[in-house]
Motif scaffolding. Structure first.
Motif, PDB file in Angstrom:
ATOM      1  N   GLN A 497      -4.996  -0.379   2.542  1.00 58.42           N
ATOM      2  CA  GLN A 497      -5.435   0.029   0.939  1.00 58.42           C
ATOM      3  C   GLN A 497      -4.509  -1.483   0.584  1.00 58.42           C
ATOM      4  N   SER A 498      -4.896  -1.180  -1.087  1.00 54.31           N
ATOM      5  CA  SER A 498      -4.673  -3.112  -1.635  1.00 54.31           C
ATOM      6  C   SER A 498      -3.401  -3.072  -2.152  1.00 54.31           C
ATOM      7  N   GLY A 499      -2.278  -2.062  -1.626  1.00 56.97           N
ATOM      8  CA  GLY A 499      -0.882  -1.976  -2.010  1.00 56.97           C
ATOM      9  C   GLY A 499      -0.832  -2.587  -3.870  1.00 56.97           C
ATOM     10  N   LEU A 500      -1.388  -1.933  -4.473  1.00 58.84           N
ATOM     11  CA  LEU A 500      -1.387  -2.340  -6.198  1.00 58.84           C
ATOM     12  C   LEU A 500      -0.557  -0.891  -6.427  1.00 58.84           C
ATOM     13  N   THR A 501       0.039  -0.346  -7.353  1.00 56.05           N
ATOM     14  CA  THR A 501      -0.225   0.425  -8.404  1.00 56.05           C
ATOM     15  C   THR A 501      -0.044   0.343 -10.271  1.00 56.05           C
ATOM     16  N   GLY A 502      -0.356   1.379 -10.703  1.00 57.75           N
ATOM     17  CA  GLY A 502      -0.146   1.635 -12.118  1.00 57.75           C
ATOM     18  C   GLY A 502      -1.240   0.338 -12.519  1.00 57.75           C
ATOM     19  N   SER A 503      -0.031  -0.437 -13.571  1.00 58.72           N
ATOM     20  CA  SER A 503      -0.643  -1.353 -14.490  1.00 58.72           C
ATOM     21  C   SER A 503      -1.562  -2.733 -13.656  1.00 58.72           C
ATOM     22  N   ALA A 504      -0.960  -2.861 -12.713  1.00 64.66           N
ATOM     23  CA  ALA A 504      -1.808  -3.774 -11.833  1.00 64.66           C
ATOM     24  C   ALA A 504      -3.226  -3.440 -11.189  1.00 64.66           C
ATOM     25  N   LEU A 505      -2.451  -2.382 -10.134  1.00 61.66           N
ATOM     26  CA  LEU A 505      -4.292  -1.890 -10.115  1.00 61.66           C
ATOM     27  C   LEU A 505      -5.076  -1.146 -10.942  1.00 61.66           C
ATOM     28  N   SER A 506      -4.886  -1.353 -12.195  1.00 59.41           N
ATOM     29  CA  SER A 506      -6.043  -1.312 -13.093  1.00 59.41           C
ATOM     30  C   SER A 506      -6.468  -2.421 -13.740  1.00 59.41           C
ATOM     31  N   ALA A 507      -4.992  -3.601 -13.751  1.00 59.66           N
ATOM     32  CA  ALA A 507      -5.821  -4.780 -14.434  1.00 59.66           C
ATOM     33  C   ALA A 507      -6.732  -5.950 -12.981  1.00 59.66           C
ATOM     34  N   SER A 508      -6.474  -4.917 -11.670  1.00 62.93           N
ATOM     35  CA  SER A 508      -7.103  -6.357 -10.664  1.00 62.93           C
ATOM     36  C   SER A 508      -8.301  -5.646 -10.418  1.00 62.93           C
ATOM     37  N   HIS A 509      -8.806  -4.544 -10.906  1.00 62.55           N
ATOM     38  CA  HIS A 509      -9.563  -3.518 -10.837  1.00 62.55           C
ATOM     39  C   HIS A 509     -11.193  -3.687 -12.339  1.00 62.55           C
ATOM     40  N   MET A 510     -10.636  -3.607 -13.532  1.00 58.42           N
ATOM     41  CA  MET A 510     -11.251  -3.631 -14.982  1.00 58.42           C
ATOM     42  C   MET A 510     -12.005  -4.391 -15.075  1.00 58.42           C
ATOM     43  N   GLU A 511     -11.749  -5.682 -14.576  1.00 64.47           N
ATOM     44  CA  GLU A 511     -13.416  -7.149 -15.272  1.00 64.47           C
ATOM     45  C   GLU A 511     -14.430  -6.801 -14.155  1.00 64.47           C
ATOM     46  N   ARG A 512     -13.863  -6.651 -13.364  1.00 63.86           N
ATOM     47  CA  ARG A 512     -15.164  -6.649 -12.133  1.00 63.86           C
ATOM     48  C   ARG A 512     -15.783  -5.287 -12.673  1.00 63.86           C
ATOM     49  N   THR A 513     -15.209  -4.060 -12.780  1.00 65.93           N
ATOM     50  CA  THR A 513     -15.736  -2.687 -13.221  1.00 65.93           C
ATOM     51  C   THR A 513     -16.276  -2.867 -13.779  1.00 65.93           C
ATOM     52  N   MET A 514     -15.991  -3.367 -15.153  1.00 66.18           N
ATOM     53  CA  MET A 514     -16.611  -3.715 -16.850  1.00 66.18           C
ATOM     54  C   MET A 514     -18.386  -4.241 -16.117  1.00 66.18           C
ATOM     55  N   LYS A 515     -17.716  -4.980 -15.739  1.00 61.82           N
ATOM     56  CA  LYS A 515     -18.894  -6.090 -15.651  1.00 61.82           C
ATOM     57  C   LYS A 515     -20.151  -5.004 -14.368  1.00 61.82           C
ATOM     58  N   LEU A 516     -19.830  -4.338 -13.461  1.00 63.77           N
ATOM     59  CA  LEU A 516     -21.013  -3.503 -13.268  1.00 63.77           C
ATOM     60  C   LEU A 516     -20.774  -2.490 -13.824  1.00 63.77           C
ATOM     61  N   LEU A 517     -20.461  -2.048 -14.531  1.00 61.62           N
ATOM     62  CA  LEU A 517     -20.410  -1.020 -16.131  1.00 61.62           C
ATOM     63  C   LEU A 517     -21.980  -1.615 -16.622  1.00 61.62           C
ATOM     64  N   ARG A 518     -21.834  -2.664 -17.372  1.00 62.67           N
ATOM     65  CA  ARG A 518     -22.784  -3.291 -18.090  1.00 62.67           C
ATOM     66  C   ARG A 518     -24.507  -3.881 -17.505  1.00 62.67           C
TER      67      ARG A 518
END
Length: 722
Positions: A497-518
């Motif tokens: 587990q990363s230990g992050l929740t809420g907005s911090a967890l979302s922000a930590s995965h947002m950039e990589r996920t959007m690049k993978l989707l594109r």
């Protein structure tokens, strides 16, 4: 004048010993002249009695003077050279050459006639020819002297120019040095020059006499500057005191502002009433203020995971990706009607269901199926509001992501839709590439999106008889793990587990996920274009990858078709891949047929959804003089390793979207090497070869297994063993 009179006259010439080399060369020619004169036997007479015959004067100028009671002329060609005209010498040269040619022709006619060799006519003409030769030598010597004189004059002029140029360079260097020194002096800045002082007029008007000292400073610029600096110091001290007083006044004013702010905040309810009353005016004037306020109001009714996703996706799009847009869809009124949390309503329904079971057991049994269906629908109920995230690519294609929130299960699901500018209905084998059900499979490793990531849902499913969540993903969407993290949801599992929740967890995965989707969308669109060419037996190889293959490839792709997982498992030459657990149901399966002559190579291709990050897997079977596979033929096993193990050589330009077509082209090259190096006649009899040697190989086989050279070396153009 008779010839005897000419013979009695022989001029006496005294040459200048201090002449030039050309003059000394003329002395040797004078000796030749005396030899010719001996033939005529000139008699020595006094020079003043000599009478020259008519014709051009060939001998140099002579200056008369008396030596032992005898008139003598001094021969000096340099003096003569200055007096002669080059143009006249040139005309003399032409006339002499013409006369010489004429005399030669006459001598030839005389010899051709009856005249003897020693006759008077021939000797006279020979004498005249000798005189003309002497004239030519004289003219040649004068020409060389003119050339030397011109060179000497040119050299002297160049020396004068070099001296002047050197003096000019020295002067320029001195000027440059002086300019640098002047620049340094001008660029020197003292610290007091950065201070903006008052003008001299103001200084003498405002400064007191003990500081200004006019009787001293008006005549001494240095003392004036020191006095102005002293006056500046006094002024700054006075301004510092004023600054402190201003700060005290500022604090008083801030307190007054706070009191007024409290008063204005009490007016907010009245202002809201005024805003409600002004709505018709806003609609009439088409002011967007109310629309923006409504959007913010709608966002307040989003469930926490969707709200976190809205905020983080909007922030990422505004900061990093201008081609990303987020919008809210759904029924706002229904969202406002939700007054209770999903968990409470679910518990209440469970309690009411338990009471009904105790009171009316028999009646309940009759309608058990209907009640379970209602419970399933309620448990799988989605929130009325959803999010739509649009990812736009450079080619105009758009990936639409629809995010839903299942209130009772507390998970997020996603559905996809692809919009393209070009028609993509041509390739039959590319039908599964842009399928919304499998487009986002394994965006992250082992994330298939078939089961819910929330462990508590398993117990909820047991109550309503749901066996697996995968039966409902076509209607509800896929609950990928990365979707939960984008919404700030993280469930306990076997992983770290990363230990992050809420907005911090979302922000930590947002950039990589959007690049993978594109990247996933771009990879699938590129595969769609490649499949259209492969179905027409064309292997598209980009110009950046041409160096990976030889110029001539004889083997070609004959067929490219799509297979199901069941059809793939029934193939005999892929069983070792199945036993190694390298194939999953989420993979895509294809069959490629490469042919050359009577040889036919079948390649079963397993394509991972994470292509091109995970390379396709090839299994080979060769039909030529029997059937062979990688399990029975070591060379086919090496061919498999060429495309499966050394696929990094075939990546091409980043991000490696040409990997599949490069692997197929490598198979064609390897098949050429295999067939050209294989013995064509097994029984040893002589005959024509079916596959002539066209590839250059250092060694056709190596080792006990007789492995063939499949590695292509560029730019040498030969094949070798690894």
């Amino acid at each position: 004048m008779s010839s005897d009179a000419v013979k009695k006259r022989k001029p006496k010439v005294i040459r200048n010993e201090s002449g030039t080399p050309e003059t000394k060369r003329g002395r040797a020619e004078g000796d030749q002249l005396s030899a010719v004169s001996s033939l005529v036997k000139f008699r020595k007479v006094r020079l003043r009695q000599v009478t020259y015959p008519a014709g051009p004067h060939l001998i140099g100028q002579r200056k008369p003077f008396t030596v032992k009671n005898q008139d003598v002329r001094v021969y000096n060609e340099e003096v003569e050279l200055e007096a002669r005209d080059p143009q006249q010498d040139y005309m003399l040269y032409k006339d002499t050459c013409a006369d010489l040619a004429k005399l030669m022709a006459e001598i030839q006619e005389l010899k051709a006639g009856s005249a003897k060799v020693g006759s008077v006519e021939i000797e006279e003409r020979r004498t005249q020819c000798s005189v003309h030769f002497i004239t030519l030598k004289k003219l040649n010597r004068l020409a060389h002297m003119r050339l030397k004189k011109g060179r000497d004059q040119t050299h002297e002029a160049k020396q004068r120019v070099d001296v002047l140029h050197l003096q000019l360079q020295n002067l320029l260097y001195e000027v440059m040095h002086l300019q640098k020194e002047i620049g340094k002096c001008l660029e020197f800045r003292s610290q007091h020059e950065e201070i903006e002082l008052v003008s001299e007029e103001e200084f003498f008007q405002e400064a007191p006499a003990e500081i200004s000292r006019p009787h001293v400073t008006r005549d001494d610029q240095h003392q004036l500057t020191l006095a102005r600096l002293d006056w500046e110091l006094e002024q700054r001290k006075r301004l510092a005191e004023q600054y402190k007083m201003s700060l005290a006044r500022k604090e008083k004013i801030q307190k007054a502002i706070e009191q007024k702010r409290e008063y204005l905040s009490s007016l907010q309810p009245g202002l809201q009433n005024i805003m409600q009353a002004s709505l018709p005016v806003q609609e009439y004037l088409a002011i967007p203020f109310e629309h923006m306020q409504k959007q913010a109001e709608v966002a307040r009714h989003l469930p926490p995971p969707l709200y976190v996703l809205l905020v983080q996706a909007g922030a990422y799009g505004q900061a990093c990706d201008k081609n990303l847009s987020v919008s809210i869809n759904g029924d706002v009124d229904e969202a406002k009607a939700l007054s209770r949390p999903p968990e409470d309503s679910q518990d209440d329904e469970s309690d009411s269901d338990a009471e009904e079971e105790q009171q009316n057991t028999k009646r309940r049994r009759a309608t058990l199926g209907v009640q379970l269906d209602d419970k399933r629908k309620e448990m799988l109920r989605r929130h009325p509001l959803s999010l739509c995230v649009d990812l736009k690519c450079k080619d105009g294609s758009v990936l639409h992501l629809f995010f839903y929130y299942l209130m009772n299960l507390n998970i997020l699901t996603v559905k996809t839709k692809v919009s393209t500018t070009a028609d993509l209905s041509g390739a039959v084998s590319a039908g599964e590439l842009l399928n919304s059900e499998s487009l986002l499979n394994c965006l992250y490793a082992s994330d298939h999106g078939k089961e819910t990531p929330n462990p508590a849902n398993r117990y909820q499913f047991d109550k309503v008889g749901i066996t697996t969540f995968g039966d409902y993903v076509s209607d509800l969407g896929h609950p990928y793990v990365w979707v939960q993290k984008l919404g700030g949801l993280q469930f306990s599992s076997g992983g770290a587990q990363s230990g992050l929740t809420g907005s911090a967890l979302s922000a930590s995965h947002m950039e990589r996920t959007m690049k993978l989707l594109r990247g996933r969308l771009q990879a699938r669109l590129a595969l769609h274009k490649q499949f259209s060419s492969l179905e027409h037996s064309i292997i598209p190889v980009s110009s950046e990858c041409q160096h990976l293959f030889p110029a001539k490839v004889v083997s070609g792709l004959m067929r490219w078709t799509l297979m199901s997982h069941q059809e793939f498992t029934e193939l005999g030459f892929v069983q070792h891949v199945l036993k190694a657990d390298l194939v999953h149901e989420t993979d895509l399966f294809f069959m490629a047929a490469v042919e050359r002559g009577t040889a036919r190579l079948l390649a079963a291709v397993v394509m991972n959804p994470r292509y091109p990050e995970v390379a396709p897997l090839f299994s080979l079977s060769l039909h030529w003089k029997g059937e062979r596979s990688g399990r029975t033929d070591d060379n086919l096993r090496v061919m498999e390793s060429e495309v499966n193990v050394f696929h990094s050589e075939l990546q091409g330009p980043r991000p490696g979207l040409q990997l599949l077509t490069n692997q197929i082209q490598r198979l064609c090259v390897c098949l050429d090497v295999y067939l050209e190096t294989e013995s064509q006649v097994c029984d040893g009899s002589e005959g024509p070869k079916e596959f002539p040697r066209e590839k250059m190989c250092l060694r056709t086989a190596r080792g006990p297994s007789r492995l063939k050279p499949f590695k292509y070396n560029h730019p040498q153009g030969f094949f070798s063993h690894r």
